[in-house]
Design an enzyme around this catalytic site. Structure first.
Site, PDB file in Angstrom:
ATOM      1  N   HIS A 275      -3.662   5.620  -3.083  1.00  0.00           N
ATOM      2  CA  HIS A 275      -2.501   5.341  -2.121  1.00  0.00           C
ATOM      3  C   HIS A 275      -3.200   5.325  -0.697  1.00  0.00           C
ATOM      4  O   HIS A 275      -2.790   4.430  -0.232  1.00  0.00           O
ATOM      5  CB  HIS A 275      -1.513   6.481  -2.435  1.00  0.00           C
ATOM      6  CG  HIS A 275      -0.678   6.583  -1.236  1.00  0.00           C
ATOM      7  ND1 HIS A 275       0.753   5.773  -1.222  1.00  0.00           N
ATOM      8  CD2 HIS A 275      -0.608   7.169   0.017  1.00  0.00           C
ATOM      9  CE1 HIS A 275       1.467   6.104  -0.194  1.00  0.00           C
ATOM     10  NE2 HIS A 275       0.590   6.730   0.739  1.00  0.00           N
ATOM     11  N   GLU A 276      -3.819   6.500  -0.564  1.00  0.00           N
ATOM     12  CA  GLU A 276      -4.350   6.586   0.786  1.00  0.00           C
ATOM     13  C   GLU A 276      -5.301   5.189   1.077  1.00  0.00           C
ATOM     14  O   GLU A 276      -5.505   4.710   1.993  1.00  0.00           O
ATOM     15  CB  GLU A 276      -5.027   7.757   1.043  1.00  0.00           C
ATOM     16  CG  GLU A 276      -4.330   8.969   0.856  1.00  0.00           C
ATOM     17  CD  GLU A 276      -3.010   9.068   2.019  1.00  0.00           C
ATOM     18  OE1 GLU A 276      -3.078   8.424   2.978  1.00  0.00           O
ATOM     19  OE2 GLU A 276      -2.100   9.577   1.479  1.00  0.00           O
ATOM     20  N   HIS A 279      -3.503   2.088   2.071  1.00  0.00           N
ATOM     21  CA  HIS A 279      -3.196   1.869   3.740  1.00  0.00           C
ATOM     22  C   HIS A 279      -4.477   1.250   4.327  1.00  0.00           C
ATOM     23  O   HIS A 279      -4.374   0.342   5.112  1.00  0.00           O
ATOM     24  CB  HIS A 279      -3.108   3.355   4.367  1.00  0.00           C
ATOM     25  CG  HIS A 279      -1.565   3.991   4.038  1.00  0.00           C
ATOM     26  ND1 HIS A 279      -0.563   3.415   4.056  1.00  0.00           N
ATOM     27  CD2 HIS A 279      -1.684   5.241   3.563  1.00  0.00           C
ATOM     28  CE1 HIS A 279       0.459   4.228   3.671  1.00  0.00           C
ATOM     29  NE2 HIS A 279      -0.318   5.284   3.429  1.00  0.00           N
ATOM     30  N   GLU A 355       4.467   2.621   3.366  1.00  0.00           N
ATOM     31  CA  GLU A 355       4.156   3.831   2.598  1.00  0.00           C
ATOM     32  C   GLU A 355       4.439   3.398   1.038  1.00  0.00           C
ATOM     33  O   GLU A 355       3.664   3.715   0.071  1.00  0.00           O
ATOM     34  CB  GLU A 355       4.872   5.098   2.844  1.00  0.00           C
ATOM     35  CG  GLU A 355       4.522   5.837   4.185  1.00  0.00           C
ATOM     36  CD  GLU A 355       3.021   6.466   3.739  1.00  0.00           C
ATOM     37  OE1 GLU A 355       2.469   6.293   2.938  1.00  0.00           O
ATOM     38  OE2 GLU A 355       2.642   6.685   5.031  1.00  0.00           O
TER      39      GLU A 355
END
Length: 415
Positions: A275-276, A279, A355
């Site tokens: 997930h990070e 970004h 997000e």
């Protein structure tokens, strides 16, 4: 003037009562009936005591947010008279305008910090009593001192720039200030990971070599130019769990809190890290900068007109000499504070979009919905976070989709 102050106190009092009734009473965290007994039902992965604490903690922090923001606006307005006295004191002590500006900024910043110190201390005590924070009183005061130093330096630089541009171009300072803010934002983005973050916590290479290898493998698949993974000693401060990828280009840093290493399984950690990385890969930091630059353009333009109108129409009531008067600076702070509070829903809506995009990337990279579900169930448990939030709170404070929404998305990839 006295009537104005009384009116402000009455308005804030009524507002505080209404917000307290709304946030402290009623079942604000109920999930839809059809989802009871499913993966999003907190009773399946949290104890009754944890659910009660999570909801109570959320109520307290939400009430603090909705009260302190308008309270700051009201206090700044009430302190405009004090700002004139601070300016007179600075003029008596020093002759050069630059040093007068520094004294004024330090005095006014210190006064605001002192006035809001009880709120900060109360929230510090609340977080400790609920078991989410491990901070000692020494850490609290150390952070307060560091925050004051960092914020004061930043404020002095911004105020000096503002006053210089105001004198140089009284009718276009907002445009030049906006242009000057762009490289400043980029500079802060670059230095925060390597200069500011280590002021508060200790970073060191990840000790778990197998996990490091797996994370760097994900990073390689994502074309992230990182050859090191860091863990940061957050357990001395909190029991919450988190991880992030920040920086730009070769300055990228993959960081895990030591708490996430202690409380999540490797597969669960990998879904969080994916997930990070999403970004980074999707350039969310650049989109965030672009969004901020565009929003600030309109914000500076609006602040320019509001500041000019306020100082010319009401400044004389407090003894403010004009737009270049040091004592007028709190009026600009007042306007910026109002704008920040009013724009919070738009900023959070943008944040929730990126997000969710990062969640999409996490599933694209790992395809492991089960581990993602388990990870966020544990995040809710360890961070004492309700799985859902009332709409008003989500609009003003929700920078991420709710845990319920995220788990529901991950279900598509579970087996």
């Amino acid at each position: 003037m006295k009537r104005l102050y009384i009116l402000l106190v009455v308005i804030f009092g009524v507002y505080a009562v209404l917000m307290s009734v709304y946030l402290l009473h009623g079942n604000l965290f109920a999930i839809p009936k059809e989802l009871i007994g499913t993966d999003v039902d907190p009773h399946l992965f949290m104890t009754v005591d944890e659910i009660t604490k999570a909801e109570a903690l959320s109520r307290i922090h939400s009430l603090a947010f909705f009260l302190t923001s308008p309270l700051q606006i009201g206090l700044i307005l009430l302190l405009l008279g004090v700002s004139v006295k601070f300016r007179l004191l600075a003029e008596r002590l020093l002759k050069r305008p630059f040093w007068q500006m520094i004294v004024f900024v330090l005095l006014f910043s210190m006064l605001l910090d002192i006035l809001f110190l009880p709120v900060d201390y109360y929230l510090f005590r609340v977080d400790r009593s609920y078991g989410i924070s491990n901070e000692t009183i020494g850490m609290f005061w150390s952070d307060q001192a560091k925050d004051f130093a960092v914020n004061s330096i930043g404020t002095i630089v911004l105020v000096w720039m503002f006053r210089w541009l105001l004198k140089l171009s009284p009718g276009r300072w907002w445009l030049w200030f906006w242009l000057a803010s762009i490289p400043l934002i980029l500079f802060i983005t670059f230095i925060q990971p390597v200069v500011l973050d280590p002021l508060y916590n200790d970073f060191y290479p990840l000790q778990n070599q197998e996990l490091k290898k797996q994370i760097l493998s994900l990073a390689a698949q994502s074309h992230i130019p990182a050859d090191q993974v860091y863990e940061v000693n957050m357990s001395e401060r909190t029991n919450a769990i988190n991880a992030y990828v920040n920086g730009i280009g070769g300055n990228a840093r993959i960081v895990l809190w030591d708490t996430i290493l202690q409380k999540l399984q490797s597969k669960e950690i990998l879904t969080v890290m994916a997930h990070e990385m999403g970004h980074y890969v999707e350039g969310h930091i650049y989109w965030g900068i672009l969004y901020g630059v565009v929003l600030s353009f309109f914000g500076f333009w609006l602040a320019f007109h509001a500041y000019r109108t306020f100082v010319r129409r009401w400044g004389p009531l407090w003894g403010i000499r004009g737009e270049t008067d040091l004592a007028a600076l709190p009026a600009l702070l007042l306007i910026v504070t109002v704008m920040n509070f009013a724009s919070a829903p738009a900023q959070n809506a943008f944040s929730r979009v990126i997000e969710h995009r990062a969640d999409v990337y996490s599933m694209k990279l790992t395809g492991d919905g089960n581990s993602a579900i388990h990870a966020f169930q544990k995040i809710a448990k360890e961070n004492l976070s309700p799985v859902t939030q009332p709409k008003l709170v989500q609009w003003f404070r929700g920078s991420h989709p709710t845990i319920l929404e995220r788990i529901e998305y991950f279900k598509q990839f579970s087996q």
